[in-house]
Design an enzyme around this catalytic site. Structure first.
Site, short mmCIF file in Angstrom:
data_model
loop_
_atom_site.label_atom_id
_atom_site.label_comp_id
_atom_site.label_asym_id
_atom_site.label_seq_id
_atom_site.Cartn_x
_atom_site.Cartn_y
_atom_site.Cartn_z
N LYS A 83 0.87 -1.18 0.00
CA LYS A 83 0.00 0.00 0.00
C LYS A 83 0.90 1.23 0.00
CE LYS A 83 -3.61 2.42 2.51
NZ LYS A 83 -4.62 2.34 3.57
N LYS A 94 -2.17 -1.43 -3.85
CA LYS A 94 -3.04 -0.26 -3.79
C LYS A 94 -2.22 1.01 -3.88
CE LYS A 94 -6.14 1.97 -0.54
NZ LYS A 94 -6.68 1.91 0.79
C1 PBG Z 1 -7.00 3.70 5.39
C2 PBG Z 1 -7.54 3.51 4.02
C3 PBG Z 1 -7.41 4.45 2.99
C4 PBG Z 1 -8.07 3.93 1.89
C5 PBG Z 1 -8.59 2.68 2.24
N1 PBG Z 1 -8.23 2.43 3.59
C6 PBG Z 1 -6.84 5.81 2.98
C7 PBG Z 1 -5.54 6.07 3.58
O1 PBG Z 1 -4.68 5.20 3.72
O2 PBG Z 1 -5.35 7.23 3.95
C8 PBG Z 1 -8.18 4.64 0.58
C9 PBG Z 1 -9.16 4.13 -0.40
C10 PBG Z 1 -9.44 5.06 -1.52
O3 PBG Z 1 -8.78 6.11 -1.70
O4 PBG Z 1 -10.36 4.74 -2.27
N2 PBG Z 1 -6.83 2.61 6.18
#
Ligand code: PBG
Length: 326
Positions: free
Chosen positions: A198, A251
């Site tokens: 991520k 991601k």
């Molecule tokens: C946080 C989380 C995020 C997303 C999913 N889970 C945002 C972040 O890490 O700040 C983002 C998903 C998206 O942008 O569609 N645990």
């Protein structure tokens, strides 16, 4: 007479839709799409300004939307709560409240649409008054103390009936700790979809707006990955696999197709990719202004992610794409 004496002509395999259908290498199906849904404690549904076409659902609206998506062929959802500020604290304790919004939502979906797999997000950011995925002390994210809370969160979700828990926090060692905690409590059937790679991405902007979950100070670069790194994704994936992950996620999706492909080659685990809020919004905005055909762009973007090696794709377009695919 062959003017150029050209015996090999790849265009022959593209002559008609019938032939293109025969030679197509990547096929999308609604059964590989996962629909991310936002929810809140309110009794009414709220359209999201930062994500046109998406809604923050009440419990009632949520179950109806899941049922609608299921009829279109969507068999899996992932849930993201908006938690009132009054329930946030530095250790995010609301995340393991059995009487909280997520446990209620899991039970409601399992009662009304039992055929849908419920996946839950494991991370503290919606619950944490600092807006970080982990516990913050003096500006530092505390890894091991966070993992303890994440285990409580995953157990709370499992008790409510979650099929798969998805740690998105990027703390070290959390997959192994969550696996052990689930097994100790008898939840050996609950799977772990690990956000293995991520990235610290600008494409999460609209999501943080939707949940009001942006960090109050600093950024997420000490736990989410540097967009410049791919070998590091392998290292994260290797660890998560060894710790017991059942599925690995990359991601965002579109800007990281090489990473999806790398994990596909390296691991025998199923690979998921998350087409995040910013990727969704780019297509939506371009389509709204009339500069791009929405249907074609959505299906092309999803096909690209599948071609790179993703078995499953989390996308806000899930029900719409399912409709187009059938
Ligand atoms: C946080 C989380 C995020 C997303 C999913 N889970 C945002 C972040 O890490 O700040 C983002 C998903 C998206 O942008 O569609 N645990």
């Amino acid at each position: 007479m062959n003017e150029f004496d050209l015996p090999i002509r790849p265009r022959r395999n593209r002559r008609s839709e019938a032939i293109r259908g025969l030679v197509r290498e990547t096929r999308l199906s609604p059964s590989q799409l996962i629909y991310p849904l936002f929810l809140h404690e309110d009794k009414t549904d709220t359209a999201l300004e930062s994500l046109p076409g998406q809604t923050r659902w009440s419990l009632d609206g949520l179950t109806k939307e899941v049922a609608r998506a299921h009829k279109l062929g969507i068999n899996a959802v992932v849930l993201f709560p908006k938690v009132p500020d009054a329930k946030k604290n530095p250790t995010g304790d609301e995340c393991w409240n059995d009487d909280g919004l997520i446990p209620h939502a899991i039970k409601a979906i399992k009662e009304t649409v039992p055929g849908v797999a419920v996946i839950t997000d494991v991370a503290l950011d919606p619950y944490n008054s600092d807006g970080h995925d982990g516990i913050v002390r003096d500006g530092v994210i505390l890894n091991d103390e966070t993992v303890d809370v994440l285990c409580k969160q995953a157990l709370c979700q499992a008790r409510a009936g979650a099929d798969i828990v998805a740690p998105s926090d990027m703390m070290d060692g959390r997959v192994g700790a969550i696996r052990a905690a689930l097994d100790d409590d008898g939840f050996t059937d609950v799977g772990i979809l690990s956000y293995a790679a991520k990235y610290a991405s600008a494409f999460y902007g609209p999501f943080r707006g939707a949940l009001d979950s942006a960090p109050k100070a600093g950024d997420k670069k000490t736990y989410q990955m540097d967009p410049a790194n791919a070998r590091e994704a392998l290292r994260e994936a290797e660890l998560d696999e060894a710790e017991g992950a059942d599925m690995l996620m990359v991601k965002p999706a579109g800007p990281y197709l090489d990473v999806i492909s790398l994990l596909r080659d390296f691991s025998s685990l199923p690979i998921a990719a998350y087409q995040v809020s910013g990727e969704y919004l780019m297509i939506k905005a371009a389509a709204k202004s009339g500069w791009m055909d929405e249907r074609a762009a959505v299906l092309e973007s999803l096909t690209g992610v599948a071609r790179a090696g993703a078995d499953m794709i989390l996308t806000y377009f899930a029900p719409q794409a399912a409709e187009w695919l059938s």
